[in-house]
Design a protein around this motif. Structure first.
Motif, short mmCIF file in Angstrom:
data_model
loop_
_atom_site.label_atom_id
_atom_site.label_comp_id
_atom_site.label_asym_id
_atom_site.label_seq_id
_atom_site.Cartn_x
_atom_site.Cartn_y
_atom_site.Cartn_z
N GLN A 198 0.82 -1.21 0.00
CA GLN A 198 0.00 0.00 0.00
C GLN A 198 0.85 1.27 0.00
O GLN A 198 0.55 2.22 -0.72
CB GLN A 198 -0.95 -0.01 1.19
N ALA A 199 1.93 1.29 0.76
CA ALA A 199 2.78 2.49 0.81
C ALA A 199 3.39 2.76 -0.56
O ALA A 199 3.41 3.91 -1.02
CB ALA A 199 3.87 2.33 1.86
N ALA A 200 3.88 1.72 -1.22
CA ALA A 200 4.48 1.90 -2.55
C ALA A 200 3.44 2.37 -3.55
O ALA A 200 3.70 3.28 -4.35
CB ALA A 200 5.09 0.58 -3.01
N ALA A 201 2.27 1.77 -3.50
CA ALA A 201 1.20 2.14 -4.44
C ALA A 201 0.77 3.59 -4.25
O ALA A 201 0.63 4.34 -5.22
CB ALA A 201 0.01 1.21 -4.26
N GLU A 202 0.57 3.98 -3.01
CA GLU A 202 0.14 5.36 -2.73
C GLU A 202 1.23 6.36 -3.10
O GLU A 202 0.95 7.44 -3.60
CB GLU A 202 -0.27 5.51 -1.27
N GLU A 250 -0.22 12.04 -9.46
CA GLU A 250 -1.23 13.07 -9.18
C GLU A 250 -0.58 14.44 -9.00
O GLU A 250 -1.18 15.46 -9.30
CB GLU A 250 -2.05 12.70 -7.95
N GLY A 251 0.66 14.45 -8.52
CA GLY A 251 1.38 15.70 -8.33
C GLY A 251 2.07 16.21 -9.59
O GLY A 251 2.74 17.23 -9.56
N GLY A 252 1.93 15.47 -10.69
CA GLY A 252 2.48 15.93 -11.95
C GLY A 252 3.82 15.35 -12.34
O GLY A 252 4.39 15.73 -13.36
N ARG A 305 -1.27 1.01 -15.83
CA ARG A 305 -0.95 1.20 -17.24
C ARG A 305 -1.23 2.65 -17.65
O ARG A 305 -0.40 3.30 -18.28
CB ARG A 305 -1.79 0.21 -18.06
N GLU A 306 -2.40 3.16 -17.27
CA GLU A 306 -2.78 4.54 -17.63
C GLU A 306 -1.85 5.57 -16.99
O GLU A 306 -1.57 6.62 -17.58
CB GLU A 306 -4.22 4.82 -17.21
N LYS A 307 -1.38 5.29 -15.79
CA LYS A 307 -0.48 6.21 -15.09
C LYS A 307 0.98 5.99 -15.47
O LYS A 307 1.87 6.67 -14.94
CB LYS A 307 -0.64 6.09 -13.57
N ASP A 308 1.24 5.04 -16.36
CA ASP A 308 2.58 4.74 -16.83
C ASP A 308 3.52 4.39 -15.67
O ASP A 308 4.64 4.90 -15.57
CB ASP A 308 3.14 5.90 -17.65
N VAL A 309 3.03 3.51 -14.80
CA VAL A 309 3.85 2.97 -13.71
C VAL A 309 4.10 1.50 -14.06
O VAL A 309 3.16 0.72 -14.24
CB VAL A 309 3.14 3.08 -12.35
#
Length: 130
Positions: free
Chosen positions: A11-15, A22-24, A68-72
């Motif tokens: 959870q920590a890694a994901a967040e 989200e911060g750009g 995928r959408e967030k390119d992670v």
């Protein structure tokens, strides 16, 4: 090379990765996790989880499409064997190496077995993984 490499897929890694996006942050982000599962929440791992046996994806923090959408990039199912700080890379248990600019350790904690009588009995579990 990954600009930001996160060791640990909980959870920590994901967040952390989601917050960067989200911060750009546009830098490449990779998350490496020992388990084969997408980042998931551990609190629901309880007697209810054992009794109902829901599909593992009910615990996922976000669907695969989110990453995928967030390119992670998720590198799942392999542990980090070593961190070579001088070379700015990690070596995975399967022999691959990943270079990084910034390294984040988000490995969480391990369950500690309490020295109690009966821990070895059938039906006694320590729940830490799907």
């Amino acid at each position: 090379m990954s600009a930001i490499l996160v060791i640990g897929a909980g959870q920590a890694a994901a967040e952390f990765a989601a917050s960067l996006r989200e911060g750009g942050c546009k830098d490449p982000i990779q998350i490496v996790g020992e388990e084969p599962w997408l980042p998931y929440q551990r609190p629901p791992l309880s007697k209810k989880f054992l009794a109902e046996r829901p599909a593992p994806d009910t615990l996922f923090l976000r669907p695969e499409s989110f990453w995928r959408e967030k390119d992670v990039t998720l590198v799942l199912g392999t542990a980090v064997q070593s961190i070579e700080r001088g070379k700015r890379r990690v070596v995975l248990a399967d022999g691959r190496a990943i270079e990084y600019r910034k390294l984040v350790l988000a490995t969480g904690a391990r369950a500690r077995a309490l020295p109690l009588p009966g821990l070895e009995l059938e039906g006694v579990f320590s729940l830490r993984r799907i």
